[in-house]
Design a protein around this motif. Sequence first.
Motif, PDB file in Angstrom:
ATOM      1  N   SER A 336      60.496  -3.496  29.168  1.00 32.76           N
ATOM      2  CA  SER A 336      60.020  -4.757  29.743  1.00 32.76           C
ATOM      3  C   SER A 336      61.143  -5.794  29.794  1.00 32.76           C
ATOM      4  CB  SER A 336      58.816  -5.296  28.972  1.00 32.76           C
ATOM      5  OG  SER A 336      59.202  -5.687  27.687  1.00 32.76           O
ATOM      6  N   ILE A 337      62.294  -5.461  29.225  1.00 34.28           N
ATOM      7  CA  ILE A 337      63.435  -6.379  29.308  1.00 34.28           C
ATOM      8  C   ILE A 337      64.541  -5.814  30.198  1.00 34.28           C
ATOM      9  CG2 ILE A 337      65.262  -7.494  27.940  1.00 34.28           C
ATOM     10  CD1 ILE A 337      63.186  -7.746  25.703  1.00 34.28           C
ATOM     11  N   PHE A 338      64.677  -4.489  30.223  1.00 35.83           N
ATOM     12  CA  PHE A 338      65.675  -3.833  31.073  1.00 35.83           C
ATOM     13  C   PHE A 338      65.437  -4.229  32.537  1.00 35.83           C
ATOM     14  CE2 PHE A 338      67.213  -0.103  33.465  1.00 35.83           C
ATOM     15  CZ  PHE A 338      68.538  -0.162  33.067  1.00 35.83           C
ATOM     16  N   PRO A 339      66.487  -4.749  33.226  1.00 34.77           N
ATOM     17  CA  PRO A 339      66.274  -5.396  34.514  1.00 34.77           C
ATOM     18  C   PRO A 339      65.478  -4.601  35.554  1.00 34.77           C
ATOM     19  CG  PRO A 339      68.538  -5.663  33.808  1.00 34.77           C
ATOM     20  CD  PRO A 339      67.888  -4.806  32.791  1.00 34.77           C
ATOM     21  N   VAL A 345      56.773  -3.276  33.969  1.00 36.71           N
ATOM     22  CA  VAL A 345      56.324  -3.118  32.586  1.00 36.71           C
ATOM     23  C   VAL A 345      55.849  -4.449  32.006  1.00 36.71           C
ATOM     24  CG1 VAL A 345      56.968  -2.341  30.294  1.00 36.71           C
ATOM     25  CG2 VAL A 345      57.889  -1.186  32.277  1.00 36.71           C
ATOM     26  N   MET A 346      56.576  -5.521  32.328  1.00 33.72           N
ATOM     27  CA  MET A 346      56.175  -6.809  31.765  1.00 33.72           C
ATOM     28  C   MET A 346      54.792  -7.218  32.250  1.00 33.72           C
ATOM     29  SD  MET A 346      56.951  -8.934  29.573  1.00 33.72           S
ATOM     30  CE  MET A 346      58.585  -9.331  29.028  1.00 33.72           C
ATOM     31  N   ALA A 363      63.375 -11.517  29.120  1.00 34.48           N
ATOM     32  CA  ALA A 363      63.292 -10.600  30.255  1.00 34.48           C
ATOM     33  C   ALA A 363      63.683 -11.325  31.534  1.00 34.48           C
ATOM     34  CB  ALA A 363      61.887 -10.030  30.374  1.00 34.48           C
ATOM     35  N   TRP A 364      63.182 -12.560  31.659  1.00 36.00           N
ATOM     36  CA  TRP A 364      63.462 -13.297  32.889  1.00 36.00           C
ATOM     37  C   TRP A 364      64.950 -13.638  32.986  1.00 36.00           C
ATOM     38  CZ3 TRP A 364      64.857 -18.314  34.561  1.00 36.00           C
ATOM     39  CH2 TRP A 364      64.612 -18.539  35.931  1.00 36.00           C
ATOM     40  N   VAL A 366      67.476 -12.108  31.517  1.00 34.56           N
ATOM     41  CA  VAL A 366      68.235 -10.875  31.763  1.00 34.56           C
ATOM     42  C   VAL A 366      68.128 -10.488  33.229  1.00 34.56           C
ATOM     43  CG1 VAL A 366      68.310  -8.405  31.289  1.00 34.56           C
ATOM     44  CG2 VAL A 366      68.076 -10.010  29.414  1.00 34.56           C
ATOM     45  N   GLN A 367      66.909 -10.613  33.753  1.00 31.35           N
ATOM     46  CA  GLN A 367      66.667 -10.258  35.150  1.00 31.35           C
ATOM     47  C   GLN A 367      67.515 -11.132  36.081  1.00 31.35           C
ATOM     48  OE1 GLN A 367      64.345  -7.925  35.767  1.00 31.35           O
ATOM     49  NE2 GLN A 367      64.239  -8.015  37.978  1.00 31.35           N
ATOM     50  N   VAL A 368      67.488 -12.437  35.841  1.00 35.36           N
ATOM     51  CA  VAL A 368      68.253 -13.355  36.682  1.00 35.36           C
ATOM     52  C   VAL A 368      69.748 -13.080  36.516  1.00 35.36           C
ATOM     53  CG1 VAL A 368      68.880 -15.771  37.040  1.00 35.36           C
ATOM     54  CG2 VAL A 368      66.496 -15.137  36.701  1.00 35.36           C
ATOM     55  N   GLY A 369      70.173 -12.884  35.258  1.00 33.24           N
ATOM     56  CA  GLY A 369      71.573 -12.601  35.000  1.00 33.24           C
ATOM     57  C   GLY A 369      72.019 -11.337  35.718  1.00 33.24           C
ATOM     58  N   ALA A 370      71.190 -10.289  35.609  1.00 26.90           N
ATOM     59  CA  ALA A 370      71.535  -9.020  36.259  1.00 26.90           C
ATOM     60  C   ALA A 370      71.621  -9.215  37.758  1.00 26.90           C
ATOM     61  CB  ALA A 370      70.498  -7.959  35.921  1.00 26.90           C
ATOM     62  N   ALA A 371      70.695 -10.008  38.318  1.00 26.96           N
ATOM     63  CA  ALA A 371      70.697 -10.236  39.762  1.00 26.96           C
ATOM     64  C   ALA A 371      71.988 -10.938  40.184  1.00 26.96           C
ATOM     65  CB  ALA A 371      69.476 -11.059  40.172  1.00 26.96           C
ATOM     66  N   ILE A 372      72.351 -11.974  39.421  1.00 28.40           N
ATOM     67  CA  ILE A 372      73.578 -12.710  39.777  1.00 28.40           C
ATOM     68  C   ILE A 372      74.799 -11.793  39.663  1.00 28.40           C
ATOM     69  CG2 ILE A 372      75.100 -14.619  39.102  1.00 28.40           C
ATOM     70  CD1 ILE A 372      72.566 -16.133  38.268  1.00 28.40           C
ATOM     71  N   GLY A 373      74.853 -11.053  38.550  1.00 24.97           N
ATOM     72  CA  GLY A 373      75.966 -10.134  38.350  1.00 24.97           C
ATOM     73  C   GLY A 373      76.071  -9.123  39.477  1.00 24.97           C
ATOM     74  N   MET A 374      74.925  -8.582  39.857  1.00 25.00           N
ATOM     75  CA  MET A 374      74.921  -7.547  40.891  1.00 25.00           C
ATOM     76  C   MET A 374      75.327  -8.140  42.234  1.00 25.00           C
ATOM     77  SD  MET A 374      74.299  -4.369  40.381  1.00 25.00           S
ATOM     78  CE  MET A 374      75.067  -3.317  41.597  1.00 25.00           C
TER      79      MET A 374
END
Lengths: 404, 425
Positions: A336-339, A345-346, A363-364, A366-374
Amino acid sequence: MRNAKWWTVAAHEFGIHVRRKGFIAATLGVPLLFAVGFGLIVLFMARGETPKGVGYIDQSGITSAQPDRVVITDTLQLDVPLIRYTDEAAARADTEAERIDGYVVIPADYLATGSLRAVSDDLPSVSKDALRTFLRRTLAANNQSAASPRLSRVITEVRSRTPDGAREATRAQGVLLFFTPYLFSMFFFIGIFTSSSYLMTALVEEKENRVMEILATSIKPFSLMAGKIFGLGLLGLTQITIWTAAAFGMFSLAKLRFPDMAGLSLPSEVVLIAVVMFIPAYLLVAASLSTIGAAVSAVQEGQQLSGIVSVLMISPVWFLTSIINNPHSVLAVFTSIFPFTAPIVMMQRVAITTVPAWQILLAWIVQVGAAIGMMWIAGRVLRFGMLRYGKRLTVRELGQALRG
Amino acid sequence: MNKTISIARTEFLKHLQKPTFWLTLLGVPILLVVVSLLGNAGDPGSSQAIPGLATPDQIAAEIKAGKPQVGFVDQSGLVPGIPASFPAETAALYRQYASIDEAQAALANEEIPGFYIIPADYLTKGELVRYSPQFNPFGGALQESLIEIVIATNLLDSQDVLYARALLEPTAGLKVEALNPPVNSAEVQNESVRQEAAFALGTGFALLLYISIFMSASLLLQALIEEKENRVIEVVLSSVSPRHLLQGKIAGLGLLGLFQVSVWLAIAGGALVGGSKIMATLSAIKVTPLVWALALVCFILGYLIYASLMAGIGAIANTMRESSQLTVIVVLPIIIPLMFLSVIITQPNGTLSQVLTYVPLTAPIVLVMRAAISAIPLWQVGVSLLGMVATVILLQILAARIFKANTLLSGAKPSLGGFVRALRG
């Protein structure tokens, strides 16, 4: 100036795709297909079989108080007669002549062992249910106490409460709590992937037909990508909004039609999570697929690689049972935390249990961070790979691209 | 003919050498294994047992673990305690509390996974209240069946748990024997077990055929479009006739699909022998070699049907994007069996199942499913297979018409008019 350019790209992408027959058909067709399919399933479940009746030979004496022919009518108004036979030969003859679907022998030790022997080549599921109802009613009626009526339906409803008593749900509400995230996950998945794969094919195609070369002369790679992602994201959002509205409409209709559903309400916290998670989830997937699109040279290759992303995202559905049984297990918290798996799951966890606020927030973030990183990675790779033909980027070149 | 074979061989070997092919081939099973391992790791054993019907081992293991399965508080006065007729190991699964507070404390200490309250008005309403850390509508099944049987037993004059068990699940021990030929009743499986196996098996076969047919057919489409896009097809057509090209590609990619599915089946077979739980469920239904043979035939026919359709699309579409819209129309019929999976499995000889067996586009999947999970009349198999063969022949003729040099070379947008023109030749 730069803003205006990505805006042009976005408006262009949205404009051409929203008018495509394929998009319109999918957007309007899916709810229609769902409704028709569901209706047909109910119809066939109810009317797909024509039961002729079930014979029974009672050696245990439990049915001695019952008449020789009992008709059981199930919830879908289908009648199944249960007919008493005194010897097996007659029942077998009638089964062979197809006057009944089959027969069942209730042995003398039935109450002690529970075993029943039926003979039939094809016992319809309605007949099996009718046999069950008949035996249950018979056994309840044989009990003489005042409580007997209760025995035919021991538990009619269970109200589930959290230990602090803050939340309560009936069985039906529980089912709704379970299926809403599931349905949203499907919408999510289809919506995100239609728009993202449009994005990827568009990138690869423009590369293939050299439109990219012209674009590259007038727009920066990152603006090009941002424009495409924004335009197509809006497209996906449109699609999901229409589907959600359709689902909500059907739900409201069903509520009006069936009084049993009147007490049900859509879990607002699930909807909230869905709304909050959609945008970063989309950006993440879109950026991942742009990276793939920029790195490969043919649509075919791109589709195979994008399969990995889609599998990653849909994978929670496979271990959903485990997550539901144990919503606080390490697996459940991690996914539920893995982007990539977080949105699905969340939602599921929020629906069935009380999730600590820090987990939702984490989770949010991490999700935003992963999106920006990607997005950043995608921009880099695009700049590096957008004008490369006939050869996909190797891992080493990808590394170079990232280092700039 | 030689050209057909050489095209088939090229196509087969070309894909075999691609790393992405191997990635899919081995990646999918590995991913599935990882997922199922992860999934089982957090699963505390989802046994849906009813006391008396659960295996003694299971119950013994749970008691050894010191875990009572359910707590309850009786406010109705109907359930003074666990009746004497309960087996000792079953009775040990319950904890009765005098008040809600006590039960709450036990729940907080994790002595019980949840507890039920039997309210004062239970007898008239039949409603219970359940306290548990989660709302899961399906997870409480074991606890609920435990509570149900303790209430039912207490409501009986005889207080007999065996009678209560029969009353709650009267057909749990039902075994259905075939009319002819007579079989040894010891070999017949419990109907509930058989139904479970039918579900697993039916779904398995449906997915297997769907994936293999659809994947090989899509490979064909992709290969065609790719060659059209990079103009290789123009070179190829200068030395091969379109018909040979089509047949060669269909044969090569069909073999590739078959190879992929065989590898998956081999891996699945190996994994299933290891995972005894699934194997035990599946063994309730014997899959005869005849069914496997039928599955192979259905794969070949189904693949030929969908490959011909895809070839038609490939001939008129110019880009991947154009083709994906047309593909949707072709995919719909093959998805229908998956949509109605539950209907087909619970009613293998019902109206819907029969109709879908005769429709050539859905027949490959439905026929195999029905053959695997129930006895299907031989004439129905015959009619279904004949229908498929006829469709294959018809579609091959049509595809050959569309698949002409002028269609393949022109860059016109696909349209219904163009499609009809191509068909007329």
